[in-house]
Design a protein around this motif. Structure first.
Motif, PDB file in Angstrom:
ATOM      1  N   GLU A 179      -1.736  10.641  -9.352  1.00  0.00           N
ATOM      2  CA  GLU A 179      -0.978  11.785  -8.900  1.00  0.00           C
ATOM      3  C   GLU A 179      -0.486  12.615 -10.069  1.00  0.00           C
TER       4      GLU A 179
ATOM      5  N   PRO B 149       0.816  -1.218   0.000  1.00  0.00           N
ATOM      6  CA  PRO B 149       0.000   0.000   0.000  1.00  0.00           C
ATOM      7  C   PRO B 149       0.851   1.269   0.000  1.00  0.00           C
ATOM      8  N   GLU B 150       0.251   2.334  -0.474  1.00  0.00           N
ATOM      9  CA  GLU B 150       0.870   3.654  -0.386  1.00  0.00           C
ATOM     10  C   GLU B 150       0.772   4.128   1.057  1.00  0.00           C
TER      11      GLU B 150
ATOM     12  N   ARG C 269      -4.177   2.371   0.608  1.00  0.00           N
ATOM     13  CA  ARG C 269      -3.581   3.629   1.053  1.00  0.00           C
ATOM     14  C   ARG C 269      -3.720   3.735   2.569  1.00  0.00           C
TER      15      ARG C 269
ATOM     16  N   ARG D  12       6.374   6.000   0.334  1.00  0.00           N
ATOM     17  CA  ARG D  12       5.899   6.689   1.523  1.00  0.00           C
ATOM     18  C   ARG D  12       6.166   8.185   1.410  1.00  0.00           C
TER      19      ARG D  12
ATOM     20  N   TRP E  99      -8.612   6.977   2.731  1.00  0.00           N
ATOM     21  CA  TRP E  99      -7.399   6.384   3.288  1.00  0.00           C
ATOM     22  C   TRP E  99      -7.748   5.620   4.562  1.00  0.00           C
TER      23      TRP E  99
ATOM     24  N   ALA F  56      -2.623   5.912   6.088  1.00  0.00           N
ATOM     25  CA  ALA F  56      -2.091   7.125   6.717  1.00  0.00           C
ATOM     26  C   ALA F  56      -1.877   6.843   8.198  1.00  0.00           C
TER      27      ALA F  56
ATOM     28  N   PHE G 195      -3.896  15.100  -2.092  1.00  0.00           N
ATOM     29  CA  PHE G 195      -4.174  13.671  -1.966  1.00  0.00           C
ATOM     30  C   PHE G 195      -5.494  13.204  -2.559  1.00  0.00           C
TER      31      PHE G 195
ATOM     32  N   ASP H 258      -6.954  10.169  -7.782  1.00  0.00           N
ATOM     33  CA  ASP H 258      -6.526   8.784  -7.889  1.00  0.00           C
ATOM     34  C   ASP H 258      -5.173   8.678  -8.567  1.00  0.00           C
TER      35      ASP H 258
END
Length: 320
Positions: A195, A37-38, A89, A119, A62, A91, A190, A193
């Protein structure tokens, strides 16, 4: 051992091997389906808006974990990778409430880098004055003040987080931002979808209130005549057509906008080559109400037209 017992033993062994083969196949498939995951790490000063940032990312879809000990961040990423894409994703809010574990953050970040985990670190900060005002308004002590004053806790926290701030991918100064403006800045970074290559915040400000600490670039508009001294324009701000027309009818105003927009295109190309994805462009005048606001609005439109996702923040408009 009888022939019957030997046969039973052989069948059991084969069944065990079969189960092992099936388990191995499942594990391989699971590994193939694992998607790392991001990851976004939210940190910064207590009272600077970490909770607001976390809620904003949660609203954007997220998976948010508050106050996770830094040593457990790689484990959280592993769990997300096993979710078969359901947790794409993550956080994580890391702050001094977990100060016993804070020394582990550097090791966790190194571990993530070795595993090529994508990250980003978002660092929120604010001026001492703003932080003291916020703590006093909610009548809560600073987590690190102990028996001292609020400013003692703020100083201790700044020292503790200094290195992390230097490693941050995005630094946001929330001193002059309300909740909605902070959410707008985070949405710009953010929400999408896919970037974009570069995201920009264009921030107008007043020099009499101090330079924005999170500015990457600063432009000074004080060479232009001040609409403040025009009685019929004084009550308005730079978002109005009257003030904007006045500013850009002054000698050098349009040329300044053209040249600075060209310079930003050159800088943006360099940022992209270096992998920098966020830039804060501050535009200042004396009070942050007329000239800097008008120029910021026009500059943001130029950047948007050039394919840069842009959000405008007027830090000091309305403070007079």
């Amino acid at each position: 051992m009888s022939k019957e017992q030997a046969a039973q033993h052989r069948d059991a062994a084969q069944a065990e091997q079969g189960d092992g083969a099936q388990l191995g196949t499942g594990t391989t498939a699971e590994a193939e389906e694992a998607v790392i995951p991001e990851l976004v790490i939210i940190s910064g000063m207590s009272g600077a808006g970490r909770s607001t940032a976390a809620k904003c990312l949660e609203d954007l879809g997220w998976f948010v974990v508050d106050n996770l000990p830094p040593a457990l961040i790689p484990t959280m990423v592993d769990l997300g990778a096993r979710s078969q894409g359901n947790v794409a994703r993550i956080a994580v809010v890391v702050d001094v409430r977990g100060r016993r574990f804070f020394d582990n953050l550097k090791e966790s970040l190194a571990d993530l880098a070795d595993r090529r985990v994508k990250r980003r670190i978002v660092y929120l900060e604010a001026s001492d004055e703003a932080l003291v005002r916020r703590f006093e308004s909610v009548r809560r002590p600073h987590p690190l003040q102990g028996d001292g004053r609020i400013v003692d806790g703020i100083d201790a926290e700044r020292d503790l987080l200094r290195e992390l701030r230097g490693d941050a991918d995005l630094v946001i100064d929330t001193s002059g931002l309300n909740v909605h403006e902070l959410r707008a800045k985070l949405d710009a970074q953010f929400a999408g979808d896919e970037e974009p290559e570069l995201r920009a915040t264009v921030m107008s400000f007043g020099y009499k209130y101090g330079l924005p600490v999170d500015a990457d670039l600063v432009a000074d508009c004080r060479f232009l005549p001040n609409p403040h001294w025009v009685p019929e324009l004084r009550p308005f701000n730079g978002t109005t057509e009257e003030v904007s027309n006045y500013v850009f009818n002054q000698p050098g105003a349009k040329e300044f906008l053209d040249r600075y927009a060209e310079l930003l295109q050159l800088i943006a190309a360099g940022y992209r080559r270096e992998g920098k994805r966020y830039v804060t462009i501050a535009v200042g005048c004396t009070g942050g109400k007329h000239r800097s606001v008008a120029v910021s609005e026009k500059l943001a439109r130029r950047l948007s037209g050039a394919g840069v996702e842009t959000v405008v923040v007027h830090r000091d408009m309305g403070r007079e």
